[in-house]
Design a protein around this motif. Structure first.
Motif, PDB file in Angstrom:
ATOM      1  N   ASN A 171       0.848  -1.196   0.000  1.00  0.00           N
ATOM      2  CA  ASN A 171       0.000   0.000   0.000  1.00  0.00           C
ATOM      3  C   ASN A 171       0.877   1.237   0.000  1.00  0.00           C
ATOM      4  O   ASN A 171       1.628   1.471   0.947  1.00  0.00           O
ATOM      5  CB  ASN A 171      -0.896   0.035   1.246  1.00  0.00           C
ATOM      6  CG  ASN A 171      -1.995  -0.997   1.191  1.00  0.00           C
ATOM      7  OD1 ASN A 171      -2.386  -1.446   0.130  1.00  0.00           O
ATOM      8  ND2 ASN A 171      -2.494  -1.370   2.357  1.00  0.00           N
ATOM      9  N   MET A 172       0.758   2.047  -1.068  1.00  0.00           N
ATOM     10  CA  MET A 172       1.553   3.264  -1.124  1.00  0.00           C
ATOM     11  C   MET A 172       0.989   4.275  -0.127  1.00  0.00           C
ATOM     12  O   MET A 172      -0.183   4.624  -0.187  1.00  0.00           O
ATOM     13  CB  MET A 172       1.569   3.875  -2.523  1.00  0.00           C
ATOM     14  CG  MET A 172       2.478   5.087  -2.587  1.00  0.00           C
ATOM     15  SD  MET A 172       2.898   5.623  -4.250  1.00  0.00           S
ATOM     16  CE  MET A 172       1.361   6.266  -4.824  1.00  0.00           C
ATOM     17  N   PRO A 173       1.839   4.756   0.784  1.00  0.00           N
ATOM     18  CA  PRO A 173       1.372   5.735   1.769  1.00  0.00           C
ATOM     19  C   PRO A 173       1.220   7.117   1.149  1.00  0.00           C
ATOM     20  O   PRO A 173       1.670   7.371   0.026  1.00  0.00           O
ATOM     21  CB  PRO A 173       2.485   5.733   2.827  1.00  0.00           C
ATOM     22  CG  PRO A 173       3.693   5.285   2.094  1.00  0.00           C
ATOM     23  CD  PRO A 173       3.230   4.372   0.991  1.00  0.00           C
ATOM     24  N   ARG A 181      10.320  18.991   1.163  1.00  0.00           N
ATOM     25  CA  ARG A 181      11.202  17.815   1.129  1.00  0.00           C
ATOM     26  C   ARG A 181      11.232  17.181  -0.261  1.00  0.00           C
ATOM     27  O   ARG A 181      12.178  16.485  -0.614  1.00  0.00           O
ATOM     28  CB  ARG A 181      10.731  16.778   2.148  1.00  0.00           C
ATOM     29  CG  ARG A 181      10.858  17.237   3.567  1.00  0.00           C
ATOM     30  CD  ARG A 181      10.278  16.225   4.527  1.00  0.00           C
ATOM     31  NE  ARG A 181      10.442  16.686   5.903  1.00  0.00           N
ATOM     32  CZ  ARG A 181       9.888  16.109   6.934  1.00  0.00           C
ATOM     33  NH1 ARG A 181       9.105  15.045   6.780  1.00  0.00           N
ATOM     34  NH2 ARG A 181      10.086  16.575   8.155  1.00  0.00           N
ATOM     35  N   CYS A 182      10.190  17.408  -1.028  1.00  0.00           N
ATOM     36  CA  CYS A 182      10.072  16.778  -2.350  1.00  0.00           C
ATOM     37  C   CYS A 182      11.009  17.409  -3.391  1.00  0.00           C
ATOM     38  O   CYS A 182      11.351  16.765  -4.382  1.00  0.00           O
ATOM     39  CB  CYS A 182       8.631  16.864  -2.841  1.00  0.00           C
ATOM     40  SG  CYS A 182       7.426  16.126  -1.708  1.00  0.00           S
ATOM     41  N   ASN A 189      10.316  11.763  -9.233  1.00  0.00           N
ATOM     42  CA  ASN A 189       9.727  11.373 -10.519  1.00  0.00           C
ATOM     43  C   ASN A 189       8.780  10.180 -10.420  1.00  0.00           C
ATOM     44  O   ASN A 189       8.036   9.900 -11.352  1.00  0.00           O
ATOM     45  CB  ASN A 189      10.830  11.084 -11.548  1.00  0.00           C
ATOM     46  CG  ASN A 189      11.614  12.310 -11.906  1.00  0.00           C
ATOM     47  OD1 ASN A 189      11.113  13.427 -11.820  1.00  0.00           O
ATOM     48  ND2 ASN A 189      12.857  12.119 -12.295  1.00  0.00           N
ATOM     49  N   PHE A 190       8.826   9.480  -9.303  1.00  0.00           N
ATOM     50  CA  PHE A 190       7.960   8.305  -9.127  1.00  0.00           C
ATOM     51  C   PHE A 190       6.685   8.628  -8.379  1.00  0.00           C
ATOM     52  O   PHE A 190       5.796   7.793  -8.288  1.00  0.00           O
ATOM     53  CB  PHE A 190       8.730   7.195  -8.405  1.00  0.00           C
ATOM     54  CG  PHE A 190       9.955   6.747  -9.153  1.00  0.00           C
ATOM     55  CD1 PHE A 190       9.850   5.882 -10.245  1.00  0.00           C
ATOM     56  CD2 PHE A 190      11.205   7.206  -8.796  1.00  0.00           C
ATOM     57  CE1 PHE A 190      10.965   5.489 -10.943  1.00  0.00           C
ATOM     58  CE2 PHE A 190      12.348   6.808  -9.489  1.00  0.00           C
ATOM     59  CZ  PHE A 190      12.213   5.943 -10.572  1.00  0.00           C
ATOM     60  N   CYS A 191       6.601   9.811  -7.796  1.00  0.00           N
ATOM     61  CA  CYS A 191       5.406  10.216  -7.051  1.00  0.00           C
ATOM     62  C   CYS A 191       4.371  10.762  -8.019  1.00  0.00           C
ATOM     63  O   CYS A 191       4.599  11.814  -8.639  1.00  0.00           O
ATOM     64  CB  CYS A 191       5.756  11.276  -6.000  1.00  0.00           C
ATOM     65  SG  CYS A 191       6.401  10.593  -4.482  1.00  0.00           S
ATOM     66  N   PRO A 192       3.229  10.115  -8.144  1.00  0.00           N
ATOM     67  CA  PRO A 192       2.230  10.551  -9.118  1.00  0.00           C
ATOM     68  C   PRO A 192       1.518  11.844  -8.735  1.00  0.00           C
ATOM     69  O   PRO A 192       0.958  12.503  -9.599  1.00  0.00           O
ATOM     70  CB  PRO A 192       1.244   9.385  -9.157  1.00  0.00           C
ATOM     71  CG  PRO A 192       1.378   8.722  -7.823  1.00  0.00           C
ATOM     72  CD  PRO A 192       2.816   8.914  -7.414  1.00  0.00           C
ATOM     73  N   ASP A 193       1.534  12.228  -7.484  1.00  0.00           N
ATOM     74  CA  ASP A 193       0.746  13.379  -7.051  1.00  0.00           C
ATOM     75  C   ASP A 193       1.581  14.504  -6.427  1.00  0.00           C
ATOM     76  O   ASP A 193       1.070  15.358  -5.734  1.00  0.00           O
ATOM     77  CB  ASP A 193      -0.334  12.931  -6.048  1.00  0.00           C
ATOM     78  CG  ASP A 193       0.251  12.180  -4.861  1.00  0.00           C
ATOM     79  OD1 ASP A 193       1.455  11.846  -4.895  1.00  0.00           O
ATOM     80  OD2 ASP A 193      -0.510  11.915  -3.911  1.00  0.00           O
ATOM     81  N   VAL A 194       2.864  14.507  -6.708  1.00  0.00           N
ATOM     82  CA  VAL A 194       3.734  15.542  -6.167  1.00  0.00           C
ATOM     83  C   VAL A 194       4.258  16.397  -7.305  1.00  0.00           C
ATOM     84  O   VAL A 194       4.654  15.919  -8.322  1.00  0.00           O
ATOM     85  CB  VAL A 194       4.911  14.922  -5.367  1.00  0.00           C
ATOM     86  CG1 VAL A 194       5.909  15.975  -4.971  1.00  0.00           C
ATOM     87  CG2 VAL A 194       4.370  14.202  -4.156  1.00  0.00           C
TER      88      VAL A 194
END
Length: 194
Positions: A171-173, A181-182, A189-194
């Protein structure tokens, strides 16, 4: 316990849980991107042990003690392992010390989690109670004492369970709420919502 979690994983989990998720569930730790910040940190660490061995222990409030560098610690019982930068052993106590390349000498919750994890490993391996630790900020040449309470150690045990459940369920948190921090994150590049 089949899966051994690292102390670095616990530190990262406190900073942003997704880093640990990407490392274990997507296998990105094997091809983890390197950032400028990581490269700079590596350069600072190269000579720190040599310089530290020449310093007195006065910055740690100690008159005597024996320093051990790059101390490998492991607990099968906890399913936890780590490589501690320095361990100071005195006749009365064992003190974990972490070196940080950050220019900001601020002790965040991620650093406290890291030190509490090392404390648990030292307590099990050496049979002593660890009640304090230090972070040495290399650029500032400043050592800051960090008291280690039972609540810090309990939080480490809870996070070990959370990490294992997250990996098991894949489960992705949620992303960290501290979006600053991002900016320099190697997994951005792997975070879909950042």
């Amino acid at each position: 316990m089949s899966l051994t979690i690292t102390v670095s994983d616990l530190r990262q989990f406190e900073y942003c849980q997704r880093i640990v998720f990407f490392s274990y569930c997507l296998g990105l730790s094997r091809r983890r991107p390197t950032t400028y910040k990581m490269e700079e940190g590596d350069l600072l660490y190269e000579n720190v042990a040599e310089l530290e061995a020449q310093r007195s222990l006065q910055s740690y409030g100690l008159q005597e003690g024996e320093r051990h560098f790059n101390v490998r610690l492991r607990s099968g019982k906890l399913g936890l392992s780590g490589l501690l930068d320095m361990l100071i052993i005195t006749s009365k106590e064992a003190i974990p010390v972490e070196f940080k390349s950050s220019f900001s000498a601020v002790v965040g919750t991620n650093y406290k989690a890291q030190l509490a994890a090392y404390a648990l490993l030292i307590e099990e391996q050496n049979g002593v109670s660890v009640n304090r630790s230090f972070i040495h900020f290399i650029p500032a040449r400043q050592s800051i004492e960090v008291k280690l309470e039972q609540s810090h150690k309990k939080a480490v045990l809870l996070n070990l369970d959370k990490i294992r459940r997250m990996i098991e369920r894949e489960n992705m948190p949620d992303a960290t709420v501290v979006r600053g921090r991002c900016t320099a994150c190697e997994f951005r590049n792997f975070c879909p919502d950042v």
